[in-house]
Design an enzyme around this catalytic site. Structure first.
Site, short mmCIF file in Angstrom:
data_model
loop_
_atom_site.label_atom_id
_atom_site.label_comp_id
_atom_site.label_asym_id
_atom_site.label_seq_id
_atom_site.Cartn_x
_atom_site.Cartn_y
_atom_site.Cartn_z
N ARG A 143 -29.61 4.14 -3.76
CA ARG A 143 -29.65 3.31 -2.56
C ARG A 143 -28.85 4.01 -1.46
NH1 ARG A 143 -28.43 -0.41 -6.81
NH2 ARG A 143 -30.07 -1.96 -7.15
N LYS A 167 -24.97 -2.44 -6.72
CA LYS A 167 -24.81 -3.83 -6.30
C LYS A 167 -23.96 -4.60 -7.30
CE LYS A 167 -29.07 -4.40 -3.59
NZ LYS A 167 -30.31 -5.16 -3.43
N HIS A 232 -34.74 3.85 1.70
CA HIS A 232 -35.41 2.97 0.75
C HIS A 232 -36.80 3.49 0.38
CE1 HIS A 232 -34.91 -0.66 -1.47
NE2 HIS A 232 -36.00 -1.22 -1.01
N ARG A 235 -36.37 6.12 -2.16
CA ARG A 235 -36.07 5.50 -3.46
C ARG A 235 -37.36 4.99 -4.11
NH1 ARG A 235 -32.09 2.55 -6.51
NH2 ARG A 235 -32.57 0.34 -6.77
N HIS A 258 -31.49 -1.87 -11.52
CA HIS A 258 -31.99 -3.23 -11.35
C HIS A 258 -31.44 -4.13 -12.46
CE1 HIS A 258 -35.79 -1.80 -8.98
NE2 HIS A 258 -34.72 -1.90 -8.22
N TYR A 267 -43.39 -1.89 -9.14
CA TYR A 267 -43.98 -0.55 -9.14
C TYR A 267 -45.24 -0.48 -10.00
CZ TYR A 267 -39.75 0.72 -6.78
OH TYR A 267 -38.74 0.78 -5.86
#
Length: 292
Positions: A143, A167, A232, A235, A258, A267
């Site tokens: 990220r 995150k 992004h 990524r 994630h 995806y």
């Protein structure tokens, strides 16, 4: 100033919200204020429920934006002590479809790297930095925030991994390709040795905004539409191209950091053609028919 004006001023001053974002929030809140007869800051849950009913015909994305505007506005009022209660539980909870990510083709990636490598071959400091940034974005799927805030201590010495804090403060190990390792090795002697950051700036580390600007400028020099490129998007390209190469979805979830596999599953829509081909070629019944 009204409470709406105070809220919009806070968005600009404390959150650095873009002008278009502030204008959109302002329109949503002024419209809601009109619909409840003024004094939106005093609206009851029943009045907000009627707002939701009046917005029932709106597109899901538009409804989601309006609800978000109101939730943030009333959260601001509670934080400021203007209200003791938050009435937004009465608003609808719109279900929005996650949009498919923008895709860069293999040809786009090749053009981008060709330009970055040509510029970096000069040994010029900022060009060498640009190649290192690009290699880590596309080669490791970081990220933007993860990349710009990398400390020098995260750079591997022997092990081919970066230690990344993502995150929620979650730490994960991210593989570093030989190409990315070479790019970082070229960059390290050129950076400010007194800084704790891998990509330092005069006031700390490189910012996300500056990273966006650098990528868009590189895209223009590579004859690609600048609006097509962002951290992004790179990524997404990392994830999509790995899936095309046969990567496992669970492995991709780990690489991207994630928390929920459902986030990674977007995806599978991007790469639907490959999945159809996989079923046709690898399913036992397909092999059985081929042998008949």
């Amino acid at each position: 100033m009204s409470q709406i004006d105070d809220f919009l001023a806070m968005l600009a001053a404390e959150r650095g919200a873009a002008r278009n974002t502030i204008l959109a929030y302002g329109r949503d809140l002024e419209q809601a204020d009109d619909m409840v007869g003024g004094a939106l800051e005093s609206a009851s849950p029943a009045q907000l429920a009627r707002l939701g009913q009046g917005w029932a015909s709106l597109a899901p994305a538009t409804l989601a934006r309006k609800v978000s505007s109101l939730r943030q506005f009333f959260g601001f009022l509670v934080d400021e002590g203007v209200r003791e209660d938050d009435p937004t539980h009465a608003l609808p909870r719109p279900a929005t479809r996650r949009p498919l990510p923008k895709i860069l083709s293999h040809e786009d990636i090749a053009a981008l790297f060709e330009r970055a490598e040509t510029e970096a071959s000069s040994g010029e400091k900022l060009a060498v930095r640009m190649l290192a940034l690009l290699e880590l974005l596309y080669g490791s799927g970081l990220r933007a925030t993860e990349l710009v805030s990398l400390p020098v201590s995260a750079v591997p010495r022997d092990a081919p991994f970066l230690t990344v804090t993502g995150k929620g403060g979650q730490t994960r190990m991210v593989p570093v390709s030989q190409r990315a390792k070479a790019a970082m090795s070229a960059w390290l002697p050129l950076r400010d040795a007194d800084s704790a950051w891998l990509f330092p700036s005069r006031t700390g580390h490189l910012t996300r905004v500056r990273l966006f600007q650098l990528l868009k400028a590189l895209a223009a020099r590579a004859d690609l539409p600048p609006e097509k490129l962002s951290p992004h998007v790179l990524r997404h390209a990392f994830a999509t191209h790995l899936l095309e190469g046969g990567a496992d979805l669970r492995a991709l979830q780990t690489l991207l950091g994630h928390a929920d596999i459902s986030t990674t599953q977007i995806y599978t829509h991007v790469d639907a053609a490959r999945l159809v081909k996989l079923v046709n070629e690898r399913h036992p019944l397909a092999r059985h028919r081929a042998s008949d």
